[in-house]
Design an enzyme around this catalytic site. Structure first.
Site, mmCIF file in Angstrom:
data_model
loop_
_atom_site.group_PDB
_atom_site.id
_atom_site.type_symbol
_atom_site.label_atom_id
_atom_site.label_comp_id
_atom_site.label_asym_id
_atom_site.label_seq_id
_atom_site.Cartn_x
_atom_site.Cartn_y
_atom_site.Cartn_z
ATOM 1 N N ARG A 26 0.839 -1.212 0.000
ATOM 2 C CA ARG A 26 0.000 0.000 0.000
ATOM 3 C C ARG A 26 0.873 1.262 0.000
ATOM 4 O O ARG A 26 0.963 1.956 -1.002
ATOM 5 C CB ARG A 26 -0.953 -0.034 1.209
ATOM 6 N N HIS A 221 8.962 6.819 7.962
ATOM 7 C CA HIS A 221 9.618 6.932 6.657
ATOM 8 C C HIS A 221 11.087 7.222 6.965
ATOM 9 O O HIS A 221 11.406 7.799 8.009
ATOM 10 C CB HIS A 221 8.940 8.021 5.823
ATOM 11 N N CYS A 252 4.891 9.158 0.023
ATOM 12 C CA CYS A 252 3.494 9.580 0.060
ATOM 13 C C CYS A 252 3.289 10.557 -1.082
ATOM 14 O O CYS A 252 4.007 11.551 -1.184
ATOM 15 C CB CYS A 252 3.143 10.237 1.391
ATOM 16 N N ASN A 261 9.129 4.078 3.336
ATOM 17 C CA ASN A 261 9.139 3.645 4.734
ATOM 18 C C ASN A 261 10.449 2.943 5.018
ATOM 19 O O ASN A 261 11.131 2.474 4.112
ATOM 20 C CB ASN A 261 8.031 2.613 4.972
HETATM 21 P P1 HMG Z 1 -12.750 14.919 -2.430
HETATM 22 O O1 HMG Z 1 -12.445 15.316 -3.838
HETATM 23 O O2 HMG Z 1 -12.894 15.986 -1.396
HETATM 24 O O3 HMG Z 1 -14.027 13.947 -2.404
HETATM 25 O O4 HMG Z 1 -11.613 13.906 -1.981
HETATM 26 P P2 HMG Z 1 -15.572 14.277 -2.303
HETATM 27 O O5 HMG Z 1 -16.066 13.698 -1.030
HETATM 28 O O6 HMG Z 1 -15.815 15.728 -2.594
HETATM 29 O O7 HMG Z 1 -16.147 13.418 -3.513
HETATM 30 C C1 HMG Z 1 -15.820 13.728 -4.864
HETATM 31 C C2 HMG Z 1 -16.122 12.521 -5.725
HETATM 32 O O8 HMG Z 1 -15.213 11.465 -5.355
HETATM 33 C C3 HMG Z 1 -17.522 11.942 -5.546
HETATM 34 O O9 HMG Z 1 -17.904 11.404 -6.803
HETATM 35 C C4 HMG Z 1 -17.332 10.801 -4.587
HETATM 36 O O10 HMG Z 1 -18.279 9.748 -4.714
HETATM 37 C C5 HMG Z 1 -15.963 10.299 -5.014
HETATM 38 P P3 HMG Z 1 -19.017 12.152 -7.718
HETATM 39 O O11 HMG Z 1 -20.231 12.223 -6.831
HETATM 40 O O12 HMG Z 1 -18.397 13.484 -8.000
HETATM 41 O O13 HMG Z 1 -19.111 11.240 -8.893
HETATM 42 N N1 HMG Z 1 -15.270 9.628 -3.897
HETATM 43 C C6 HMG Z 1 -14.719 8.406 -3.980
HETATM 44 N N2 HMG Z 1 -14.591 7.530 -4.986
HETATM 45 C C7 HMG Z 1 -13.972 6.355 -4.703
HETATM 46 N N3 HMG Z 1 -13.479 6.054 -3.495
HETATM 47 C C8 HMG Z 1 -13.564 6.915 -2.467
HETATM 48 C C9 HMG Z 1 -14.204 8.152 -2.705
HETATM 49 N N4 HMG Z 1 -14.451 9.221 -1.911
HETATM 50 C C10 HMG Z 1 -15.110 10.115 -2.664
HETATM 51 N N5 HMG Z 1 -13.075 6.591 -1.269
HETATM 52 C C11 HMG Z 1 -10.904 12.008 -0.705
HETATM 53 C C12 HMG Z 1 -11.637 13.329 -0.681
HETATM 54 C C13 HMG Z 1 -10.742 11.543 0.738
HETATM 55 C C14 HMG Z 1 -11.705 10.995 -1.480
HETATM 56 C C15 HMG Z 1 -9.543 12.220 -1.386
HETATM 57 O O14 HMG Z 1 -8.916 13.279 -0.744
HETATM 58 C C16 HMG Z 1 -8.646 11.008 -1.318
HETATM 59 O O15 HMG Z 1 -8.930 9.966 -1.894
HETATM 60 N N6 HMG Z 1 -7.492 11.144 -0.632
HETATM 61 C C17 HMG Z 1 -6.579 10.032 -0.428
HETATM 62 C C18 HMG Z 1 -5.157 10.502 -0.506
HETATM 63 C C19 HMG Z 1 -4.254 9.332 -0.234
HETATM 64 O O16 HMG Z 1 -4.582 8.192 -0.508
HETATM 65 N N7 HMG Z 1 -3.036 9.619 0.300
HETATM 66 C C20 HMG Z 1 -2.082 8.602 0.607
HETATM 67 C C21 HMG Z 1 -2.475 7.732 1.747
HETATM 68 S S1 HMG Z 1 -2.160 8.468 3.331
HETATM 69 C C22 HMG Z 1 -0.508 8.109 3.646
HETATM 70 O O17 HMG Z 1 0.178 7.602 2.811
HETATM 71 C C23 HMG Z 1 0.043 8.403 5.022
HETATM 72 C C24 HMG Z 1 0.238 7.142 5.869
HETATM 73 O O18 HMG Z 1 1.108 6.241 5.215
HETATM 74 C C25 HMG Z 1 0.814 7.506 7.245
HETATM 75 C C26 HMG Z 1 2.045 8.424 7.175
HETATM 76 O O19 HMG Z 1 3.032 8.067 6.518
HETATM 77 O O20 HMG Z 1 1.969 9.499 7.781
HETATM 78 C C27 HMG Z 1 -1.092 6.408 6.104
HETATM 79 MG MG MG Z 2 3.273 6.378 5.256
#
Ligand code: HMG
Ligand code: MG
Length: 311
Positions: A26, A221, A252, A261
């Protein structure tokens, strides 16, 4: 000649067993340039299992436009072999993601919050409070459905836009995730700036607020090469769950200064040398990362993988 396994010298005050929470599939693959075919991801996870990993964060049900590398979450998840004792948590940002994960049969989820406003905005398009509210809306039905939930807190030790992060602010987010019902909280050093005293200060502070280290995991990381020292500091104050990424893959996509990581192999080398059980077979894991590196077309960043694949 290269040593194939470390000599074992136990160290007082450390746990006998550490759970390695594998994030390569992931956190690792979410940030790779190359698009990895779904079958290769499935084989990667299968090889990790064969090497002894039992907790593998398999994929993420975020918006596919935000993280196209993991857009195949549904297809991949259904390919995974299920066996008692094998755990495949998946990352879920909101109710939409939760519904998708549930429809695939996921039984463990990981939600994610931020200790800083800038990263909440960049990573989740909301505020710290907005993210926590979305998380509460996910964790409540998840617990009712009998799922296990982990909560991540990103930017616990520094933020590339805001600079220093107050441990008190991190503790407030941790407490809210625990109150929401998360079983485990992973303290994320998203950009790798933590040092051991900082790690200990945060875990001690959480302890004074009643947070049992058994409920915490650490997620480093390795940008500044501090991850192993930080983990040793964390193990000394009661942490027994450590996140790592096979081969050191990852980063990220929404935090440019984040590199991969800590590599699982580098971690297992240290833990093996300390006589701490992980259940992971180091040579088999190295072979898996070497195999994955061939698919990605670049050498694994892990130092242990590089050392152990030299003749
Ligand atoms: P947004 O654009 O604000 O979403 O994104 P929204 O709620 O306004 O919805 C817009 C459209 O997206 C809608 O569709 C929703 O249905 C759809 P429409 O009605 O326009 O057709 N939608 C989705 N579709 C599929 N799956 C979903 C989903 N949610 C809404 N889950 C959102 C908000 C949270 C979705 C977006 O910001 C996002 O996906 N962010 C994820 C970013 C990410 O994955 N970052 C990396 C992971 S975190 C990380 O790596 C850190 C970690 O490792 C720890 C560390 O290292 O610190 C965990
Ligand atoms: Mg991470």
């Amino acid at each position: 000649m290269t040593a194939r396994l470390p000599q074992v010298f136990p160290h007082a005050g450390l746990p006998a067993h550490v759970t390695v929470y594998e994030v390569g599939a992931r956190d690792g693959l979410q940030n790779e340039q190359a698009t990895v075919p779904t079958e290769v991801k499935a084989e990667f996870i299968e090889r990790l299992v064969d090497a002894g990993s039992t907790v593998i964060e398999a994929t993420s049900f975020v918006h596919p436009k935000w993280v196209p590398q993991l857009a195949d979450a549904e297809v991949l998840f259904k390919l995974l072999e299920r066996r008692p004792g094998l755990r495949y948590p998946v990352l879920v940002p909101n109710l939409r993601g939760y519904d998708r994960a549930l429809a695939c049969g996921a039984s463990e989820i990981a939600v994610f919050a931020s200790a800083t406003e800038t990263f909440a905005q960049r990573n989740l398009n909301t505020t710290i409070d907005g993210a926590l509210t979305d998380i509460e809306a996910v964790v409540t039905p998840a617990l009712q459905a009998g799922l296990w939930a982990r909560g991540y807190v990103s930017m616990c030790f520094g933020d590339p836009w805001e600079g220093p992060v107050d441990p008190g602010a991190v503790a407030t987010v941790v407490e809210r995730l625990l109150t929401a019902g998360c079983h485990e909280i992973s303290l994320g050093d998203t950009i790798g700036t933590a040092t051991p005293g900082h790690v200990r200060t945060l875990i001690d502070l959480l302890g004074t607020r009643g947070v049992d280290p058994a409920r915490l995991a650490v997620h480093f990381h390795d940008t500044y090469g501090q991850a192993l020292a930080n983990i040793l500091a964390a193990l000394q104050v009661g942490i027994t769950t450590v996140d790592a990424s096979a081969g050191g893959l990852g980063g990220c996509p929404y935090a440019e200064s984040a590199t991969g990581n800590l590599a699982t192999e580098d971690l297992v080398w240290m833990l093996d040398g300390l006589g701490i059980d992980t259940g992971i077979d180091l040579p088999a894991l190295v072979e898996t990362s070497r195999w994955m590196a061939d698919h990605l077309g670049r050498p694994a960043p892990s130092r242990a993988v590089r050392a152990l694949t030299k003749d």
